[in-house]
Design an enzyme around this catalytic site. Structure first.
Site: not given
Length: 595
Positions: A226, A421-423, A466, A519
């Protein structure tokens, strides 16, 4: 970190009732007394003991999610983090009226104990002939509250209460008497221990958006459900394996006079049920990793895990945290209740929607991959191609890896706007893996084809996603082109022809064509310029950099950016992170040395 204070709802005042209505829509076998916020089994078996539980809402699936055959018969729901009143509880007792009797189970919180207890006493006063048909059990399993602090109020009730629900409900389903169900439930309640840990507190819908309670590098151990503060704050956030050991010390230690609630024997004699509970905001990815870490740590302590139950059972709304519960099973010398009975009751089927799938078997110990893996067919030994400047080639690879590693924050920031956000992290992972191979001598300018194949394998195995696939295809095609060139030593012309061939091979697997805001844009610009002037590598790199810069204003036609609201990219003018990665790579590769 900040408290997540945004919610999907119509009105905070109607959230609880609408949630219960949704639960009943999901499971038509449930009934709902809307006025009293009581969820109950619509077709109750009158010849079995009924189980009633409840408390404040905000702990879903507790409590209403555990109403179902083989578990709870009814759950009484208060407002968020607020105990229901005695009138609501009395209504639940009436709704589950049966021939065998009713067991009320509540977590040890003052409001729940008082209101449910009052309802029991009022029911007994109104129906004296049935007074002995209602029993009351309070569960307290929190080890963060030491003996001194909890001397009067006792330990708080946490996720371990759910195991009491399950075991008692399954036993009731067998036709056991009220006394038998109560006795086993009481035994379980005395042999469970729970501790929680959070990265941040939660936010109650309808309240003012809260400020962060914990610093960016802090976690809190022993938090209540809580928003009660924990027993201690730890900074910096420790690695998971260290954190788990700290939590297990609290659960198992016999040397701490404030704790030692579980009468463990040590020396490999202890058998437990482990419950890994999501407090609301932990991803499934992390939760499975936590489960693995806890099993590993318990095995290392000589504790045998007979059952592993993992999932979302008792939450604190959206709290980013988890709790660990251990149920210490009876030793061989115990006769009541026997260990195999407890496990059978845990494994018994139930229709309660909140109870998660369990294997019905002891978990396998996490193991390392076998030392010897099945071998793949050996690769053909094709044309061995040497770099014109062996050391220059190796220095170029090293510079490129270092540059991508340093560029991670910048590329990650770009990708938080235009992607997922992972490149930056993906490129950094690949670069560090390539650098490790270079330093181990597995990548050498004496064999550039072998080096390119190694880079391709890193891209596919370490980077993933990718971009990993695209890089892997490109470098693999580059290796094929150089190997088939017939050159013993790769000249600038050989490299330029190979780059063009690799680009065309890449085109067979992607629809991206410049300008596409991917790219491919700088890669294609580099290939075109390098093909036109193999002796001017600097010019080709500049053309690639210009193409990467141009992605700031290019329309996203393929890739994740294509799914974003177009105006966002135009306003932010953030270059494509994948294109920027190619720019960083090529500029560093060229550097002061020629490939």
């Amino acid at each position: 970190m900040g408290v997540q204070s945004k919610h999907f709802l119509n009105d905070p005042a109607s959230l609880v009732v609408q949630s219960l209505q949704g639960l009943c829509a999901i499971n038509p076998k449930l009934g709902l007394d809307t006025t009293n916020k009581v969820v109950f089994l619509a077709d109750q078996e009158k010849s079995t003991v009924a189980l009633v539980c409840g408390g404040g809402s905000g702990h879903e699936p507790s409590h209403a999610g555990f109403v179902g055959s083989g578990m709870l018969t009814a759950a009484v729901c208060g407002n968020v983090f607020a105990s229901p009143g005695p009138t609501q509880v009395r209504r639940a007792i009436q709704l589950v009226d049966n021939d065998k009797g009713t067991l009320i189970i509540v977590k040890n919180y003052t409001g729940d104990v008082l209101n449910f207890g009052l309802a029991k006493e009022q029911f007994a006063a109104q129906h004296p002939s049935e007074a002995d048909k209602v029993k009351f059990l309070v569960v307290g399993d929190d080890v963060a509250v030491g003996r001194t602090q909890g001397n009067i109020v006792g330990r708080r009730g946490l996720a371990g209460t759910v195991l009491v629900y399950k075991i008692a409900g399954a036993l009731a389903q067998t036709g056991a008497s009220l006394e038998e169900v109560y006795s086993v439930a009481e035994w379980v309640s005395k042999n469970i221990a729970t501790v929680g840990v959070g990265l941040e507190h939660c936010h109650v819908p309808g309240t003012t958006a809260g400020e962060t309670h914990l610093g960016a590098s802090e976690i809190e151990i022993g938090m209540g459900i809580h928003n009660e503060s924990g027993a201690q704050r730890v900074s910096p956030v420790p690695p998971l394996n260290e954190l788990v050991q700290t939590l297990l010390d609290l659960l198992l230690s016999q040397n701490d006079p404030e704790r030692g609630f579980l009468p463990t024997q040590g020396s490999g004699k202890d058998n437990v049920v482990l419950l890994v509970n999501n407090l609301g905001g932990v991803s499934e990815l992390e939760l499975a990793g936590i489960a693995r870490e806890v099993v590993t740590a318990l095995v290392g302590r000589g504790v045998s895990v007979q059952r592993l139950i993992s999932g979302t059972f008792m939450t604190s709304l959206n709290m980013p945290g988890f709790s660990l519960t251990l149920l210490l099973l009876p030793s061989a010398s115990d006769v009541t209740p026997p260990s195999d009975l407890i496990l059978r009751l845990l494994d018994a089927s139930t229709s309660a929607p909140g109870w998660k799938w369990t294997s019905g078997a002891a978990p396998s110990a996490p193991s390392a991959p076998p030392a010897v893996l099945p071998s793949e067919r050996a690769a053909d030994q094709g044309q061995r191609v040497r770099a014109q400047d062996v050391r220059g080639f190796e220095r170029s690879v090293e510079r490129a890896c270092d540059a991508l590693d340093k560029a991670e924050p910048e590329i990650t920031k770009m990708d938080t706007v235009s992607g997922d956000g992972d490149c930056g992290l993906t490129l950094q992972t690949g670069a560090n893996a390539v650098l490790a191979l270079l330093r181990a001598g597995s990548i050498s300018g004496e064999d550039v084809v072998g080096a390119l194949i190694a880079v391709s394998e890193v891209a596919s195995e370490k980077m993933g996603g990718t971009s990993g696939a695209l890089y892997s295809i490109f470098f693999s095609a580059l290796a094929q082109a150089l190997s088939s060139s017939g050159a013993g030593e790769a000249t600038a012309e050989d490299w330029s022809r190979a780059v063009s061939a690799a680009r065309e091979q890449l085109y067979t697997y992607t629809r991206a064509r410049p300008p596409s805001r991917t790219l491919v844009d700088p890669l294609a610009a580099f290939a075109d310029a390098f093909s036109a002037g193999p002796s001017d590598l600097g010019n080709a790199v500049r053309r690639a950099a210009e193409a990467a810069e141009a992605t700031r204003d290019a329309e996203a036609r393929v890739g994740r950016s294509a799914y974003l609201e177009g105006g966002l990219l135009k306003r932010e003018r953030v270059p494509d992170p994948g294109a920027w990665g190619v720019k960083v790579l090529l500029e560093a590769l060229a550097g002061a040395d020629s490939v």
